[in-house]
Design a protein around this motif. Structure first.
Motif, mmCIF file in Angstrom:
data_model
loop_
_atom_site.group_PDB
_atom_site.id
_atom_site.type_symbol
_atom_site.label_atom_id
_atom_site.label_comp_id
_atom_site.label_asym_id
_atom_site.label_seq_id
_atom_site.Cartn_x
_atom_site.Cartn_y
_atom_site.Cartn_z
ATOM 1 N N GLU A 1 0.795 -1.224 0.000
ATOM 2 C CA GLU A 1 0.000 0.000 0.000
ATOM 3 C C GLU A 1 0.830 1.278 0.000
ATOM 4 O O GLU A 1 0.489 2.259 -0.664
ATOM 5 C CB GLU A 1 -0.934 -0.004 1.221
ATOM 6 N N LYS B 1 -5.429 -6.701 -1.559
ATOM 7 C CA LYS B 1 -4.867 -5.343 -1.550
ATOM 8 C C LYS B 1 -4.158 -5.044 -2.867
ATOM 9 O O LYS B 1 -4.241 -3.935 -3.394
ATOM 10 C CB LYS B 1 -3.878 -5.196 -0.382
ATOM 11 N N LYS C 1 -5.032 -2.024 -5.471
ATOM 12 C CA LYS C 1 -4.030 -0.993 -5.787
ATOM 13 C C LYS C 1 -3.745 -0.933 -7.280
ATOM 14 O O LYS C 1 -3.736 0.149 -7.880
ATOM 15 C CB LYS C 1 -2.734 -1.268 -5.021
#
Length: 452
Positions: free
Chosen positions: A90, A429, A433
């Motif tokens: 992240e 995730k 992203k």
């Protein structure tokens, strides 16, 4: 006449005898050849097995050394920072050499957070000058040298905050180790088909037998990874306990928040754009997707490496993506080396090639292009088998059986199901992203001068 008849009768006898003699010679030669070929097969089997074991040992050694270095660096950070944050899927985190300042970059929110250890507010210009001079952060500041983005008062927040307690530190450290464990387990899933092929080649066994051997091999590796992660958590606990005993006086943190300039993504990738454009055209992969994956994987560092192990701009794993591309496009049964993968043009070709294999071979039965792209992004991280499991349920890795289920859903429903049911949170995730980055690149590329 009689003489001729006798000669005619004798001739076939002589010919038969000759054939018998030749037959004996050929038989002996065949036996010898069979024996030699069997020896060759056994030798080849031993060579392939030895090579595979050697490569596994080499990659395991690399992984162990990388993680040991990672853990040791965390120990150094703990002397100054109660929560030793490091880069994740992240946020990118960079520390100065003296470990007194760290920069956290989030390309999606276009935000830069600079955290500096101090008990008194330091002038913004002093912090920026330090970052520009430090070898760890110099390049970063070059890419965000737009003074407006650094000095606009609307974008700067100067605050002094206390560092969190060791309880928070333990939570963050355990999350780091869990994430790395997920990444390693995910790569085992990616490598399953590779393992199966190599077992068949080496042992000359049936596919079902190969599958059985491959499962045993995977279970052994899963056990090793789980044990290693537990061992690392114990090491981390000792690091935190040691610091609690000496009760270090942590400085406060000055936080400065700024905005990335609009051309930040372009500046990061501009040195390699010609390679990306070439492979985008040749492999029929959107340029925006190649750039989004590269940012997520390495933030365009050609020398990037990870514990998987993976190397270079698009973080190619030699034994999975590397081997797949080598077999399909180079017609060789040999994975690329780290030295090769540190070369941007080679790395991008392997990354684009693997995306092409996912898009046109492993996941080609997905009709909607947007749905397929979501699956391709997730598969780049965790393999097509885990995409199949997401939609089939259980441990069913048959992507062909998953096609009808995927095709019955809208792209939004496909994305939602991937985000809820992919086996690893880290892949969820990653999908989020890369998808957002791809949309961002798609919008920005239209403003770039790609002919430069």
């Amino acid at each position: 006449m009689g003489k001729r008849v006798i000669l005619n009768k004798a001739k076939p006898i002589l010919i038969s005898l000759c054939f018998i003699g030749v037959g004996l010679s050929v038989g002996s030669l065949v036996d010898a050849a069979d024996s030699d070929f069997e020896k060759f097969k056994q030798q080849r089997k031993a060579e392939v097995s030895q090579f595979n074991q050697s490569k596994k040992a080499e990659f395991k050694k690399f992984r162990d050394e990388y993680l040991a270095e990672y853990d040791a660096y965390r120990g150094e950070l703990l002397k100054f920072w109660s929560v030793p944050e490091q880069s994740s899927s992240e946020v990118e985190v960079i520390y100065t050499q003296d470990k007194q300042t760290r920069v956290k970059i989030d390309a999606l929110t276009q935000q830069v957070v600079i955290e500096n250890l101090t008990d008194e507010v330091i002038d913004q210009d002093v912090i920026i000058s330090k970052l520009k001079a430090d070898p760890n952060t110099r390049v970063l500041l070059t890419n965000i040298n737009n003074q407006a983005s650094l000095t606009d008062e609307k974008n700067i927040v100067n605050t002094l905050i206390d560092q969190p307690s060791e309880v928070v530190a333990e939570k963050v450290i355990n999350e780091q180790i869990d994430t790395q464990q997920q990444q390693m387990l995910s790569q085992l899933d990616v490598q399953q088909s590779i393992e199966e092929i190599e077992i068949e080649i080496a042992a000359k066994v049936t596919p079902s037998k190969a599958k059985s051997l491959e499962i045993k091999s995977k279970l052994k590796q899963v056990n090793e990874i789980n044990k290693q992660s537990q061992k690392r958590k114990k090491i981390a606990d000792k690091q935190v306990e040691a610091l609690v005993k000496i009760n270090p006086t942590y400085k406060k943190t000055q936080v400065n928040t700024m905005r990335l300039p609009e051309d930040y993504l372009y500046k990061l990738s501009k040195d390699y754009l010609s390679f990306y454009q070439k492979q985008s055209s040749e492999m029929n992969i959107p340029l925006s997707l190649l750039l989004a994956i590269s940012y997520a994987e390495s933030t365009f560092d050609p020398k990037a490496k990870s514990h998987i192990p993976a190397f270079g701009l698009m973080q190619i794993v030699p034994r999975s993506a590397g081997m797949d591309v080598a077999r399909k496009f180079y017609r060789k049964n040999q994975a690329p080396t780290s030295i090769e993968l540190y070369q941007p043009n080679i790395n991008i070709r392997y990354g684009a090639g693997y995306l092409s294999i996912l898009n046109e071979q492993y996941l080609d039965g997905i009709d909607d292009p947007t749905s397929r792209q979501y699956c391709v992004i997730a598969a780049y991280n965790t393999g097509a088998g885990n995409i199949a499991k997401t939609f089939n349920g259980g441990n069913n890795r048959s992507i062909k059986q998953a096609y009808s289920k995927i095709n019955a859903l809208s792209p939004d429903q496909v994305y939602s199901k991937l985000m809820k049911r992919l086996p690893y949170p880290e892949t969820q995730k990653y999908l989020a992203k890369v998808s957002k980055l791809e949309a961002k690149y798609q919008h920005q590329i239209n403003q770039w001068n790609l002919s430069e």
